[in-house]
Design a protein around this motif. Sequence first.
Motif, mmCIF file in Angstrom:
data_model
loop_
_atom_site.group_PDB
_atom_site.id
_atom_site.type_symbol
_atom_site.label_atom_id
_atom_site.label_comp_id
_atom_site.label_asym_id
_atom_site.label_seq_id
_atom_site.Cartn_x
_atom_site.Cartn_y
_atom_site.Cartn_z
ATOM 1 N N THR A 7 36.308 36.101 40.321
ATOM 2 C CA THR A 7 36.918 36.879 39.247
ATOM 3 C C THR A 7 38.034 36.075 38.595
ATOM 4 O O THR A 7 38.872 35.500 39.289
ATOM 5 N N CYS A 9 40.820 35.894 34.995
ATOM 6 C CA CYS A 9 41.466 36.641 33.923
ATOM 7 C C CYS A 9 41.494 35.790 32.658
ATOM 8 O O CYS A 9 41.772 34.589 32.717
ATOM 9 N N VAL A 10 41.216 36.422 31.515
ATOM 10 C CA VAL A 10 41.306 35.759 30.216
ATOM 11 C C VAL A 10 42.265 36.567 29.346
ATOM 12 O O VAL A 10 42.011 37.747 29.062
ATOM 13 N N ILE A 22 34.718 34.267 27.237
ATOM 14 C CA ILE A 22 34.237 35.369 28.075
ATOM 15 C C ILE A 22 32.717 35.403 28.087
ATOM 16 O O ILE A 22 32.095 35.617 29.137
ATOM 17 N N LEU A 25 31.683 32.664 30.455
ATOM 18 C CA LEU A 25 32.000 33.004 31.845
ATOM 19 C C LEU A 25 31.018 34.039 32.392
ATOM 20 O O LEU A 25 30.513 33.908 33.517
ATOM 21 N N TYR A 30 30.566 34.795 36.410
ATOM 22 C CA TYR A 30 31.933 35.218 36.697
ATOM 23 C C TYR A 30 32.117 36.705 36.412
ATOM 24 O O TYR A 30 31.456 37.276 35.539
ATOM 25 N N VAL A 32 35.100 39.058 34.881
ATOM 26 C CA VAL A 32 36.221 38.741 33.993
ATOM 27 C C VAL A 32 37.125 39.953 33.803
ATOM 28 O O VAL A 32 36.653 41.063 33.517
ATOM 29 N N GLY A 34 39.789 40.940 31.155
ATOM 30 C CA GLY A 34 40.263 40.529 29.838
ATOM 31 C C GLY A 34 41.436 41.369 29.391
ATOM 32 O O GLY A 34 41.403 42.602 29.502
ATOM 33 N N LEU A 57 32.684 42.808 33.219
ATOM 34 C CA LEU A 57 33.860 42.669 32.355
ATOM 35 C C LEU A 57 34.697 43.934 32.418
ATOM 36 O O LEU A 57 34.189 45.046 32.213
ATOM 37 N N CYS A 77 42.387 38.131 40.831
ATOM 38 C CA CYS A 77 41.693 37.006 40.189
ATOM 39 C C CYS A 77 41.968 35.691 40.919
ATOM 40 O O CYS A 77 43.075 35.462 41.414
#
Length: 326
Positions: A7, A9-10, A22, A25, A30, A32, A34, A57, A77
């Motif tokens: 996991t 983070c964006v 994203i 990913l 992944y 994510v 966000g 997500l 994350c």
Amino acid sequence: MESKGTTVCVTGAGGYVASWLIKLLLSNGYTVHGTVRDPDDLKNAHLKNLENAEENLKLFKADLLDYESIAAAINGCSGVFHVASPVILGSVPNPEVEIVEIAVKGTLNVLKASKESANVKRVLFVSSVAAACVSSTLAEGGYDIDETCWSDKEFCRKTNNWYCLSKTEAEMEALEFAKGSGLDLVTVCPSLVFGPKLQSTINDTSLVLINFLKVGNGIMENTIQWLVDVRDVVNALLIVYEKAESSSSSEGLRYICNGHSIWTKDMVEMMKNIYPHSNYPDKFTDEKKGNQLSSEKLQKLGWSFRPLEETLVDSVNNFKEDGILD
């Protein structure tokens, strides 16, 4: 280091680069987290429609200046991609506060939350070549710009180049924080980012390309344009994040990400050959001495970039599909 299946983070998830990141990913397995200002805002709807988004997500309501909201998104994350930053190319009443201070404080909040998290193993900070190429000396031209170069902060202030100042201050502060805390931080500095967009809104860099097609009769400054495709940028981010040898403990702390260097006049001529009926400028200033921008360090990690014509065609076709261009 850990990569696929973990996991991450964006920050600034709904933005131009972050949206493509994203998408990449999620397609690579992944999960994510966000960060967005409002998960229910329609301008973030494109994120929920990405492949694997429903399962992998999660959008967090967060503000870069609100530490607790950022920490909540980063919790759990193993990695963080800090993409969010104010991109304001026009004038604002108080640029030191509205652009520079927000960029620096937001970045430090992300780094502090990452450091305090038990799981985060690496942070990737998306800076810009704007943090490397703005100074009175470099303005003279004829230089090779690489990762050792930094923009002159006082020159940025003197020339009201607040975006460049914000990226320079934020990246410098980030590296200083990592040095003092031991946080594994790597920075990537893209040039001007072109390419199709996923979000519904028009970002500032897309406007640069749109303006090339709508200038009409008149004169345009003929300068070196450093360009890179958004899809190549996010590939670079993932390469740097996943490869152990890119770590801040090695020589790979900072990476310039540039695909093409081309004079404005030459790029317009390229566009004319593809789209002959657009409203192009008919005159250009004389060429001045330009600087060269090197991505050799990033290419040694295995990064490559697509042809400029592909980027331009995909961009314009995307703008036409969205009704931005006729």
